[in-house]
Design a protein around this motif. Structure first.
Motif, short mmCIF file in Angstrom:
data_model
loop_
_atom_site.label_atom_id
_atom_site.label_comp_id
_atom_site.label_asym_id
_atom_site.label_seq_id
_atom_site.Cartn_x
_atom_site.Cartn_y
_atom_site.Cartn_z
N MET A 1 12.83 -30.54 -42.68
CA MET A 1 11.49 -31.04 -42.84
C MET A 1 10.58 -30.56 -41.70
O MET A 1 9.43 -30.24 -41.94
CB MET A 1 11.48 -32.57 -42.89
N SER A 2 11.15 -30.51 -40.50
CA SER A 2 10.36 -30.02 -39.36
C SER A 2 9.94 -28.57 -39.57
O SER A 2 8.81 -28.19 -39.26
CB SER A 2 11.15 -30.14 -38.06
N ARG A 3 10.85 -27.76 -40.13
CA ARG A 3 10.53 -26.35 -40.39
C ARG A 3 9.40 -26.24 -41.40
O ARG A 3 8.46 -25.46 -41.20
CB ARG A 3 11.77 -25.61 -40.90
N ILE A 4 9.46 -27.03 -42.46
CA ILE A 4 8.42 -27.00 -43.48
C ILE A 4 7.08 -27.41 -42.86
O ILE A 4 6.05 -26.78 -43.12
CB ILE A 4 8.77 -27.93 -44.66
N ALA A 5 7.08 -28.44 -42.03
CA ALA A 5 5.85 -28.89 -41.37
C ALA A 5 5.26 -27.79 -40.50
O ALA A 5 4.05 -27.52 -40.55
CB ALA A 5 6.11 -30.14 -40.55
N ARG A 6 6.11 -27.12 -39.71
CA ARG A 6 5.61 -26.05 -38.84
C ARG A 6 5.06 -24.89 -39.66
O ARG A 6 4.07 -24.27 -39.28
CB ARG A 6 6.71 -25.59 -37.89
N GLU A 7 5.71 -24.57 -40.80
CA GLU A 7 5.21 -23.51 -41.68
C GLU A 7 3.82 -23.83 -42.21
O GLU A 7 3.04 -22.93 -42.50
CB GLU A 7 6.17 -23.29 -42.86
N LYS A 8 3.50 -25.11 -42.35
CA LYS A 8 2.19 -25.54 -42.83
C LYS A 8 1.19 -25.68 -41.69
O LYS A 8 0.06 -26.10 -41.90
CB LYS A 8 2.30 -26.87 -43.59
N GLY A 9 1.59 -25.36 -40.47
CA GLY A 9 0.69 -25.44 -39.33
C GLY A 9 0.53 -26.83 -38.76
O GLY A 9 -0.46 -27.12 -38.10
N LEU A 10 1.52 -27.68 -39.00
CA LEU A 10 1.47 -29.06 -38.51
C LEU A 10 2.41 -29.25 -37.33
O LEU A 10 3.40 -28.55 -37.19
CB LEU A 10 1.88 -30.03 -39.63
N ALA A 11 2.09 -30.24 -36.50
CA ALA A 11 2.96 -30.61 -35.38
C ALA A 11 3.80 -31.81 -35.82
O ALA A 11 3.27 -32.91 -35.97
CB ALA A 11 2.13 -30.96 -34.16
N PRO A 12 5.13 -31.62 -36.05
CA PRO A 12 5.96 -32.72 -36.54
C PRO A 12 6.68 -33.49 -35.43
O PRO A 12 6.95 -32.96 -34.35
CB PRO A 12 7.00 -32.01 -37.41
N SER A 13 6.99 -34.73 -35.72
CA SER A 13 7.84 -35.56 -34.87
C SER A 13 8.71 -36.38 -35.82
O SER A 13 8.19 -37.15 -36.64
CB SER A 13 7.00 -36.48 -33.99
N PHE A 14 10.02 -36.23 -35.73
CA PHE A 14 10.96 -36.82 -36.67
C PHE A 14 11.83 -37.83 -35.94
O PHE A 14 12.38 -37.55 -34.89
CB PHE A 14 11.87 -35.72 -37.22
N THR A 15 12.00 -39.03 -36.51
CA THR A 15 12.88 -40.05 -35.97
C THR A 15 13.76 -40.57 -37.09
O THR A 15 13.25 -40.89 -38.17
CB THR A 15 12.07 -41.22 -35.38
N PHE A 16 15.06 -40.65 -36.82
CA PHE A 16 15.99 -41.21 -37.81
C PHE A 16 16.29 -42.65 -37.46
O PHE A 16 16.36 -43.02 -36.30
CB PHE A 16 17.29 -40.41 -37.85
N GLY A 17 16.49 -43.45 -38.49
CA GLY A 17 16.83 -44.86 -38.31
C GLY A 17 18.27 -45.12 -38.70
O GLY A 17 19.14 -44.26 -38.53
N ALA A 18 18.49 -46.26 -39.29
CA ALA A 18 19.83 -46.70 -39.66
C ALA A 18 20.39 -45.84 -40.79
O ALA A 18 19.70 -45.45 -41.71
CB ALA A 18 19.79 -48.16 -40.09
N GLU A 19 21.68 -45.55 -40.68
CA GLU A 19 22.41 -44.80 -41.71
C GLU A 19 23.27 -45.76 -42.51
O GLU A 19 23.95 -46.61 -41.95
CB GLU A 19 23.29 -43.73 -41.05
#
Length: 87
Positions: A1-19
């Motif tokens: 998802m971070s790669r897709i965001a960067r390809e769109k010119g966005l600055a991403p920040s991803f956090t995972f929660g409970a599994e």
């Protein structure tokens, strides 16, 4: 998802929660919070690309907020779950 965001010119920040582990008949899932910053049209393009990606996700919430005053930038806060198979 971070790669897709960067390809769109966005600055991403991803956090995972409970599994939550899956079983033979039910996929596992992990909660996520994704923040992207950039132009509103790019955020919407990213969300469309996210829906058609190879990852099975469920979006639970979206909040798009202007960064204020003299800018065209927005911040998108996306919450949801990513599903996976353990085997």
């Amino acid at each position: 998802m971070s790669r897709i965001a960067r390809e769109k010119g966005l600055a991403p920040s991803f956090t995972f929660g409970a599994e939550t582990p899956g079983s033979d008949s039910v996929p596992g899932r992990i909660a996520f919070t994704l923040t992207v910053a950039g132009q509103q049209d790019k955020i919407l393009e990213f969300m469309k690309a996210m829906e058609s990606s190879r990852y099975f996700t469920r979006i639970q919430g979206v909040d798009i907020v202007s960064q204020g005053g003299n800018t065209l930038d927005y911040q998108g806060l996306i919450t949801g779950e990513i599903f996976f198979r353990s085997k």
